[in-house]
Design a protein around this motif. Structure first.
Motif, PDB file in Angstrom:
ATOM      1  N   ASN A 144     113.261  65.074 -19.741  1.00  0.00           N
ATOM      2  CA  ASN A 144     112.071  64.241 -20.347  1.00  0.00           C
ATOM      3  C   ASN A 144     110.921  65.404 -20.541  1.00  0.00           C
ATOM      4  OD1 ASN A 144     110.099  62.799 -21.688  1.00  0.00           O
ATOM      5  ND2 ASN A 144     110.544  60.843 -20.177  1.00  0.00           N
ATOM      6  N   ARG A 145     110.587  66.196 -21.584  1.00  0.00           N
ATOM      7  CA  ARG A 145     109.408  66.915 -21.434  1.00  0.00           C
ATOM      8  C   ARG A 145     108.417  66.436 -21.596  1.00  0.00           C
ATOM      9  NH1 ARG A 145     112.158  72.198 -24.645  1.00  0.00           N
ATOM     10  NH2 ARG A 145     113.995  72.172 -23.784  1.00  0.00           N
ATOM     11  N   ASP A 146     108.215  65.044 -22.106  1.00  0.00           N
ATOM     12  CA  ASP A 146     106.857  64.259 -22.157  1.00  0.00           C
ATOM     13  C   ASP A 146     106.264  64.313 -20.770  1.00  0.00           C
ATOM     14  OD1 ASP A 146     107.533  63.771 -24.871  1.00  0.00           O
ATOM     15  OD2 ASP A 146     108.476  61.748 -24.475  1.00  0.00           O
ATOM     16  N   VAL A 147     107.033  64.078 -20.079  1.00  0.00           N
ATOM     17  CA  VAL A 147     106.109  64.238 -18.584  1.00  0.00           C
ATOM     18  C   VAL A 147     105.513  65.562 -17.998  1.00  0.00           C
ATOM     19  CG1 VAL A 147     106.709  63.792 -15.908  1.00  0.00           C
ATOM     20  CG2 VAL A 147     107.884  62.374 -17.486  1.00  0.00           C
ATOM     21  N   ASP A 148     106.087  66.526 -18.513  1.00  0.00           N
ATOM     22  CA  ASP A 148     105.539  67.975 -18.261  1.00  0.00           C
ATOM     23  C   ASP A 148     104.325  68.077 -19.165  1.00  0.00           C
ATOM     24  OD1 ASP A 148     107.047  69.031 -16.285  1.00  0.00           O
ATOM     25  OD2 ASP A 148     107.764  70.649 -17.632  1.00  0.00           O
ATOM     26  N   ARG A 149     104.458  67.582 -20.345  1.00  0.00           N
ATOM     27  CA  ARG A 149     103.289  67.687 -21.370  1.00  0.00           C
ATOM     28  C   ARG A 149     102.081  66.735 -20.676  1.00  0.00           C
ATOM     29  NH1 ARG A 149     107.468  68.276 -25.352  1.00  0.00           N
ATOM     30  NH2 ARG A 149     107.678  66.219 -25.673  1.00  0.00           N
ATOM     31  N   ALA A 150     102.641  65.593 -20.223  1.00  0.00           N
ATOM     32  CA  ALA A 150     101.572  64.607 -19.645  1.00  0.00           C
ATOM     33  C   ALA A 150     100.707  65.390 -18.336  1.00  0.00           C
ATOM     34  CB  ALA A 150     102.011  63.211 -19.204  1.00  0.00           C
ATOM     35  N   THR A 151     101.432  65.910 -17.631  1.00  0.00           N
ATOM     36  CA  THR A 151     101.065  66.277 -16.166  1.00  0.00           C
ATOM     37  C   THR A 151     100.460  67.692 -16.516  1.00  0.00           C
ATOM     38  OG1 THR A 151     103.240  67.586 -15.791  1.00  0.00           O
ATOM     39  CG2 THR A 151     102.709  65.331 -15.132  1.00  0.00           C
ATOM     40  N   GLY A 152     100.720  68.500 -17.645  1.00  0.00           N
ATOM     41  CA  GLY A 152     100.470  69.915 -17.809  1.00  0.00           C
ATOM     42  C   GLY A 152     101.032  70.899 -16.704  1.00  0.00           C
ATOM     43  N   ARG A 153     102.209  70.534 -16.155  1.00  0.00           N
ATOM     44  CA  ARG A 153     103.079  71.391 -15.461  1.00  0.00           C
ATOM     45  C   ARG A 153     104.328  71.855 -16.105  1.00  0.00           C
ATOM     46  NH1 ARG A 153     102.277  67.962  -9.799  1.00  0.00           N
ATOM     47  NH2 ARG A 153     100.060  68.466  -9.727  1.00  0.00           N
ATOM     48  N   ARG A 154     104.879  72.659 -15.591  1.00  0.00           N
ATOM     49  CA  ARG A 154     106.312  73.025 -15.996  1.00  0.00           C
ATOM     50  C   ARG A 154     107.342  72.852 -15.201  1.00  0.00           C
ATOM     51  NH1 ARG A 154     109.282  75.491 -20.250  1.00  0.00           N
ATOM     52  NH2 ARG A 154     110.862  76.899 -19.539  1.00  0.00           N
ATOM     53  N   THR A 155     108.374  71.806 -15.168  1.00  0.00           N
ATOM     54  CA  THR A 155     109.406  71.664 -14.211  1.00  0.00           C
ATOM     55  C   THR A 155     110.660  72.835 -14.513  1.00  0.00           C
ATOM     56  OG1 THR A 155     108.652  69.262 -14.246  1.00  0.00           O
ATOM     57  CG2 THR A 155     110.819  69.902 -13.261  1.00  0.00           C
ATOM     58  N   ARG A 156     110.751  73.409 -13.490  1.00  0.00           N
ATOM     59  CA  ARG A 156     111.880  74.653 -13.608  1.00  0.00           C
ATOM     60  C   ARG A 156     113.167  73.952 -13.226  1.00  0.00           C
ATOM     61  NH1 ARG A 156     109.954  78.875  -9.846  1.00  0.00           N
ATOM     62  NH2 ARG A 156     109.235  77.204  -8.933  1.00  0.00           N
ATOM     63  N   CYS A 157     113.134  73.430 -12.151  1.00  0.00           N
ATOM     64  CA  CYS A 157     114.444  72.673 -11.500  1.00  0.00           C
ATOM     65  C   CYS A 157     114.244  71.317 -10.816  1.00  0.00           C
ATOM     66  CB  CYS A 157     114.931  73.534 -10.474  1.00  0.00           C
ATOM     67  SG  CYS A 157     114.205  74.172  -9.199  1.00  0.00           S
ATOM     68  N   MET A 158     115.261  70.338 -10.551  1.00  0.00           N
ATOM     69  CA  MET A 158     114.947  69.018 -10.147  1.00  0.00           C
ATOM     70  C   MET A 158     116.067  68.658  -9.284  1.00  0.00           C
ATOM     71  SD  MET A 158     114.416  65.595 -12.576  1.00  0.00           S
ATOM     72  CE  MET A 158     112.980  66.207 -13.406  1.00  0.00           C
ATOM     73  N   LEU A 159     115.654  68.161  -8.170  1.00  0.00           N
ATOM     74  CA  LEU A 159     116.890  67.302  -7.518  1.00  0.00           C
ATOM     75  C   LEU A 159     116.294  65.882  -7.484  1.00  0.00           C
ATOM     76  CD1 LEU A 159     119.163  67.460  -5.611  1.00  0.00           C
ATOM     77  CD2 LEU A 159     117.493  67.585  -3.720  1.00  0.00           C
ATOM     78  N   THR A 160     117.036  64.843  -7.915  1.00  0.00           N
ATOM     79  CA  THR A 160     116.709  63.531  -8.251  1.00  0.00           C
ATOM     80  C   THR A 160     117.669  62.833  -7.244  1.00  0.00           C
ATOM     81  OG1 THR A 160     116.045  63.994 -10.563  1.00  0.00           O
ATOM     82  CG2 THR A 160     116.239  61.727  -9.939  1.00  0.00           C
ATOM     83  N   LEU A 161     116.897  61.956  -6.577  1.00  0.00           N
ATOM     84  CA  LEU A 161     117.643  61.167  -5.441  1.00  0.00           C
ATOM     85  C   LEU A 161     117.194  59.640  -5.882  1.00  0.00           C
ATOM     86  CD1 LEU A 161     117.054  63.401  -2.361  1.00  0.00           C
ATOM     87  CD2 LEU A 161     119.069  63.159  -3.802  1.00  0.00           C
ATOM     88  N   PRO A 162     118.187  58.731  -5.611  1.00  0.00           N
ATOM     89  CA  PRO A 162     117.668  57.396  -5.976  1.00  0.00           C
ATOM     90  C   PRO A 162     117.218  56.888  -4.247  1.00  0.00           C
ATOM     91  CG  PRO A 162     120.103  57.569  -5.848  1.00  0.00           C
ATOM     92  CD  PRO A 162     119.667  58.788  -5.539  1.00  0.00           C
ATOM     93  N   LEU A 163     115.956  56.405  -4.167  1.00  0.00           N
ATOM     94  CA  LEU A 163     115.634  55.825  -2.932  1.00  0.00           C
ATOM     95  C   LEU A 163     116.045  54.334  -2.761  1.00  0.00           C
ATOM     96  CD1 LEU A 163     112.495  57.530  -2.562  1.00  0.00           C
ATOM     97  CD2 LEU A 163     114.447  58.058  -1.648  1.00  0.00           C
ATOM     98  N   ILE A 164     117.094  53.859  -2.060  1.00  0.00           N
ATOM     99  CA  ILE A 164     117.517  52.583  -2.091  1.00  0.00           C
ATOM    100  C   ILE A 164     117.122  51.977  -0.936  1.00  0.00           C
ATOM    101  CG2 ILE A 164     119.573  51.192  -2.288  1.00  0.00           C
ATOM    102  CD1 ILE A 164     120.991  53.472  -3.866  1.00  0.00           C
ATOM    103  N   GLY A 165     116.605  50.750  -0.831  1.00  0.00           N
ATOM    104  CA  GLY A 165     116.108  50.114   0.425  1.00  0.00           C
ATOM    105  C   GLY A 165     117.190  49.486   0.987  1.00  0.00           C
ATOM    106  N   ASP A 166     116.816  48.413   2.159  1.00  0.00           N
ATOM    107  CA  ASP A 166     117.711  47.677   2.614  1.00  0.00           C
ATOM    108  C   ASP A 166     118.455  46.629   2.215  1.00  0.00           C
ATOM    109  OD1 ASP A 166     117.079  49.382   5.136  1.00  0.00           O
ATOM    110  OD2 ASP A 166     115.604  47.863   5.766  1.00  0.00           O
ATOM    111  N   ASP A 167     117.539  46.149   1.185  1.00  0.00           N
ATOM    112  CA  ASP A 167     118.067  45.055   0.223  1.00  0.00           C
ATOM    113  C   ASP A 167     119.195  45.660  -0.964  1.00  0.00           C
ATOM    114  OD1 ASP A 167     116.406  46.417  -1.435  1.00  0.00           O
ATOM    115  OD2 ASP A 167     115.323  44.677  -1.907  1.00  0.00           O
ATOM    116  N   ASP A 168     119.421  46.931  -0.680  1.00  0.00           N
ATOM    117  CA  ASP A 168     120.245  47.727  -1.858  1.00  0.00           C
ATOM    118  C   ASP A 168     119.744  47.805  -3.329  1.00  0.00           C
ATOM    119  OD1 ASP A 168     122.481  48.237  -0.064  1.00  0.00           O
ATOM    120  OD2 ASP A 168     123.345  46.485  -0.499  1.00  0.00           O
ATOM    121  N   GLN A 169     118.364  47.783  -3.196  1.00  0.00           N
ATOM    122  CA  GLN A 169     117.735  47.733  -4.502  1.00  0.00           C
ATOM    123  C   GLN A 169     116.836  49.095  -4.689  1.00  0.00           C
ATOM    124  OE1 GLN A 169     118.126  45.283  -6.988  1.00  0.00           O
ATOM    125  NE2 GLN A 169     119.610  44.741  -5.725  1.00  0.00           N
TER     126      GLN A 169
END
Length: 170
Positions: A144-169
């Motif tokens: 989603n390049r819109d995020v880079d446009r909004a931040t003014g940064r350029r994301t080169r690489c990404m590691l995306t991890l879901p942070l799941i709580g004790d309630d499995d949410q």
């Protein structure tokens, strides 16, 4: 002999250096200081070990990063992960289920950004609850390049991890 693992005392030496055991004779020195004279807790905070027998912790990615300090704030966890990965930046997106939106929570010096939870790589992470590694974001059609446009940064690489709580949410 053939077929037998080499037994040369490597694990024993690591255990002695980490002060899991004390030597029965002699002295182990670190930077010239007797290991027994050091504060064990502080000393161990400075060590990192990779043992021959790997152990996978149970729980979430967040739980595992917080293993050494269970009360660490989310910001501290993000900073630790960023340092571990030698990343230039890190962002946490909070999933707002009622609105099916994602909101940027931890990004230094930026205003909050909200995006639909079904968009981009982060959205896919929400849908699949899976870790996603993207070595070149601009070559990935999900990015989603819109995020880079909004931040003014350029994301080169990404590691995306879901942070799941004790309630499995998220």
């Amino acid at each position: 002999g053939p077929g037998r693992p080499e037994r040369r005392g490597k694990s024993t030496i690591v255990s002695l250096v980490a002060r899991f055991y004390d030597v029965s004779g002699g002295v182990i020195r670190v930077d010239g200081v007797n290991l027994r004279m050091l504060d064990t807790g502080h000393y161990r905070e400075q060590l990192g070990m990779v043992l021959q027998d790997p152990y996978l912790f149970h729980g979430t990615v967040l739980d595992n990063i917080r293993y050494g300090l269970p009360t660490a704030s989310l910001g501290a966890v993000v900073d630790a992960a960023k340092d571990l990965l030698d990343a230039e930046g890190a962002t946490v997106w909070e999933y707002q289920a009622a609105e099916h939106m994602l909101q940027m929570r931890v990004a230094r010096g930026l205003d909050a950004i909200r995006i639909p939870a079904d968009r981009g790589i982060v959205g896919e992470c929400v849908r699949t609850l899976a870790a996603i590694n993207v070595p070149d974001c601009y070559a990935d059609e999900r990015f989603n390049r819109d995020v880079d446009r909004a931040t003014g940064r350029r994301t080169r690489c990404m590691l995306t991890l879901p942070l799941i709580g004790d309630d499995d949410q998220l």
